[in-house]
Each structure stands twice: as structure tokens, then as C-alpha cells.
Design a protein around this motif. Sequence first.
Motif, PDB file in Angstrom:
ATOM      1  N   PRO A   6      -1.998  34.874  41.200  1.00 15.87           N
ATOM      2  CA  PRO A   6      -0.905  34.609  42.131  1.00 15.87           C
ATOM      3  C   PRO A   6      -1.252  34.682  43.622  1.00 15.87           C
ATOM      4  CG  PRO A   6      -0.641  36.770  41.133  1.00 15.87           C
ATOM      5  CD  PRO A   6      -1.793  36.115  40.443  1.00 15.87           C
ATOM      6  N   ARG A   7      -2.165  35.564  43.996  1.00 17.68           N
ATOM      7  CA  ARG A   7      -2.427  35.769  45.422  1.00 17.68           C
ATOM      8  C   ARG A   7      -3.603  34.914  45.900  1.00 17.68           C
ATOM      9  NH1 ARG A   7      -1.915  42.007  47.163  1.00 17.68           N
ATOM     10  NH2 ARG A   7      -3.970  41.469  47.980  1.00 17.68           N
ATOM     11  N   GLU A   8      -3.636  34.686  47.210  1.00 18.28           N
ATOM     12  CA  GLU A   8      -4.734  33.908  47.780  1.00 18.28           C
ATOM     13  C   GLU A   8      -6.078  34.569  47.515  1.00 18.28           C
ATOM     14  OE1 GLU A   8      -4.257  32.677  51.812  1.00 18.28           O
ATOM     15  OE2 GLU A   8      -2.194  31.974  51.531  1.00 18.28           O
ATOM     16  N   ASP A   9      -6.101  35.903  47.510  1.00 13.97           N
ATOM     17  CA  ASP A   9      -7.359  36.615  47.278  1.00 13.97           C
ATOM     18  C   ASP A   9      -7.572  36.944  45.799  1.00 13.97           C
ATOM     19  OD1 ASP A   9      -5.299  38.449  47.266  1.00 13.97           O
ATOM     20  OD2 ASP A   9      -6.203  39.801  48.742  1.00 13.97           O
ATOM     21  N   ASP A  10      -6.769  36.325  44.925  1.00 18.26           N
ATOM     22  CA  ASP A  10      -6.987  36.426  43.475  1.00 18.26           C
ATOM     23  C   ASP A  10      -7.837  35.263  42.956  1.00 18.26           C
ATOM     24  OD1 ASP A  10      -5.503  38.748  43.202  1.00 18.26           O
ATOM     25  OD2 ASP A  10      -3.657  37.700  42.663  1.00 18.26           O
ATOM     26  N   VAL A  11      -8.279  34.390  43.856  1.00 17.38           N
ATOM     27  CA  VAL A  11      -9.134  33.256  43.485  1.00 17.38           C
ATOM     28  C   VAL A  11     -10.269  33.139  44.498  1.00 17.38           C
ATOM     29  CG1 VAL A  11      -7.322  31.942  42.324  1.00 17.38           C
ATOM     30  CG2 VAL A  11      -7.678  31.635  44.786  1.00 17.38           C
ATOM     31  N   TRP A  12     -11.316  32.464  44.093  1.00 13.61           N
ATOM     32  CA  TRP A  12     -12.489  32.342  44.970  1.00 13.61           C
ATOM     33  C   TRP A  12     -12.234  31.430  46.160  1.00 13.61           C
ATOM     34  CZ3 TRP A  12     -14.996  27.630  45.683  1.00 13.61           C
ATOM     35  CH2 TRP A  12     -14.662  26.615  44.785  1.00 13.61           C
ATOM     36  N   SER A  13     -11.303  30.472  46.015  1.00 15.56           N
ATOM     37  CA  SER A  13     -10.951  29.595  47.131  1.00 15.56           C
ATOM     38  C   SER A  13      -9.510  29.148  46.995  1.00 15.56           C
ATOM     39  CB  SER A  13     -11.874  28.374  47.185  1.00 15.56           C
ATOM     40  OG  SER A  13     -11.412  27.460  48.181  1.00 15.56           O
ATOM     41  N   HIS A  14      -8.642  29.748  47.778  1.00 16.63           N
ATOM     42  CA  HIS A  14      -7.225  29.384  47.734  1.00 16.63           C
ATOM     43  C   HIS A  14      -7.038  27.896  48.023  1.00 16.63           C
ATOM     44  CE1 HIS A  14      -2.950  29.401  48.487  1.00 16.63           C
ATOM     45  NE2 HIS A  14      -3.133  29.098  49.753  1.00 16.63           N
ATOM     46  N   LYS A  15      -7.686  27.398  49.031  1.00 14.42           N
ATOM     47  CA  LYS A  15      -7.512  26.003  49.445  1.00 14.42           C
ATOM     48  C   LYS A  15      -7.950  25.035  48.352  1.00 14.42           C
ATOM     49  CE  LYS A  15      -8.655  22.798  53.194  1.00 14.42           C
ATOM     50  NZ  LYS A  15      -9.377  22.635  54.487  1.00 14.42           N
ATOM     51  N   GLN A  16      -9.102  25.318  47.713  1.00 14.55           N
ATOM     52  CA  GLN A  16      -9.633  24.391  46.724  1.00 14.55           C
ATOM     53  C   GLN A  16      -8.910  24.467  45.380  1.00 14.55           C
ATOM     54  OE1 GLN A  16     -14.056  23.787  46.718  1.00 14.55           O
ATOM     55  NE2 GLN A  16     -14.049  25.475  48.192  1.00 14.55           N
ATOM     56  N   LEU A  17      -8.171  25.551  45.150  1.00 15.01           N
ATOM     57  CA  LEU A  17      -7.524  25.719  43.846  1.00 15.01           C
ATOM     58  C   LEU A  17      -6.007  25.509  43.887  1.00 15.01           C
ATOM     59  CD1 LEU A  17      -9.500  28.769  42.391  1.00 15.01           C
ATOM     60  CD2 LEU A  17      -9.776  26.359  41.866  1.00 15.01           C
ATOM     61  N   LEU A  18      -5.479  25.118  45.022  1.00 12.35           N
ATOM     62  CA  LEU A  18      -4.030  24.937  45.136  1.00 12.35           C
ATOM     63  C   LEU A  18      -3.479  23.894  44.165  1.00 12.35           C
ATOM     64  CD1 LEU A  18      -3.260  25.146  48.961  1.00 12.35           C
ATOM     65  CD2 LEU A  18      -2.191  26.490  47.138  1.00 12.35           C
TER      66      LEU A  18
END
Length: 262
Positions: free
Chosen positions: A155-167
Motif C-alpha cells: 500500500p505505501r510508496e516505500d512498500d515497493v522498490w519504485s512507486h513511480k514504476q509500479l503505479l
Amino acid sequence: MPFTLATWNINSVRLRAPLVCKLLSEEAPDVLCLQECKSPVDKIPTEDFAALGYTHMIARGQKGYNGVAILSKRPIEDVGDQDFAALGHARHVAGRLEDGTVIHNFYVPAGGDVPDREVNVKFGQKLDYLTQMRDWFHAERPARSILVGDLNIAPREDDVWSHKQLLKVVSHTPVEVEHLNDAMQAGGWADVTRADIPEGQLYSWWSYRARDWDAADKGRRLDHVWATQDIAGAAHSSRILRPARGWDKPSDHAPVFATFDL
């Protein structure tokens, strides 16, 4: 009395029974919740786990896919399951410990590859599943409860390696995050892991497709520990056992732990 709980998508409990035993032997949580067991209940290797002190189990199973189980050192009463979105899948089981604490073990649908319910039935099923979770929590309003499992959303931006690339990638799209947050709020749940570890990148899943998952570190936090507000303050010592992702023939998920002083 303090107890430690772990949740782990094991990706076949029969294939990876030795890894489950390794975890139980080395980490010794009081309760271990497993998802994606991929086994009928009567084929789960319970004798291996009982030999290590885990003499109690409640589970729901299917041949070859889905499946959830709760292994416990302590007596635990089976208090049922829910078939959200009427999928006919073994994706939820709940148990009550002797002190009255209820543990919900969930395996939320992954949702396929395309984040559009008009062209991807599985994505629609995932959203419907989360909507019915929300409605159930709103109606039942859980208390003294812990919810764990592979919720298949970071759910959070820092729960993935790249928020921008995984949106626009399933598991981190805004609509999925909204549905998960709605379910959390409806039940009055608190994210125990992030209460303990509020800052920084945090992952529990790394794809098998990565040649070197550890070096690439393109992870997502798909596995969660929540608690109702009446006991959330008793939780501490949250951690993700990242080394388990590197064990021999591993699951692509790592176990997530939390301790509760109840």
C-alpha cells in the motif's frame, strides 16, 4: 502473556515442509499462519510440525492452489471462514486462542496481470473480494483480533522498490490501495508492521524472475500483520525474516513476525 506470531506465503506446504520445520525450529513462533498451501487439509504434513511442538492446526485446503493454515503451540478453536466474492477458494480461516484473541489468516487474490476489471476477470474478483472484506468488517466490527496474510497489495510508496514504476502494476495501483485501506478502516485495524517500522523501504516478496533477487532488491511488502485498536498497542518487535527468501528452494515470500504482550 506474550506470544509471537508469524505469517508466511509458503507456496506449497508439502513441497516446502522442510523450510516450515526450519522456521519453527529456529524462530519458534507461538503461531505460524501459512498461505498458498496448495494442499488438501488431510495431505498437510502435520506430523512433522507436531513433532516440533505445533500440535494444533486449523486449515482450509484445495488441491494444487490457494489454501490457508494456522499452526499453533497453543490450543486454538476453529471459528470459521469466509468465501468473499463467492470464489469457492480456500482463502480465509479464523481461530480463537484460549485468551479470546481471534486470528484471521487471509490469502487475498493476486488479481492477474492487467489492472482493469473490464479486460481481466481476476482483477475484478480481487476488488470484489476486498469490498466484501470491508463490508464484513463494518458489519461485524472485530475486537481483540489479529489479521495476517498475503494481502497481495503493497500500500505505501516505500512498500515497493519504485512507486513511480509500479503505479500501473497490479499490487500497487491506486484503486487496489484504496480498497485495502477501506477494508482496514472498516475493521478499525492498525498496520502493526509499519507502526513498529514506520520509515524506510520494507519488502516481504521478491520475484522468482529476478536473476539475483537479493542484489536487485526489487521487492514489495505484500504480507501484513494488522491488529484491532484495542490490542494494537500491545504489539512490538515486528520484523521480516529476509534471509528465508534465500533458503534452499525457497518461497518467493519471506515470513513476517510480530510479538504481542496480551
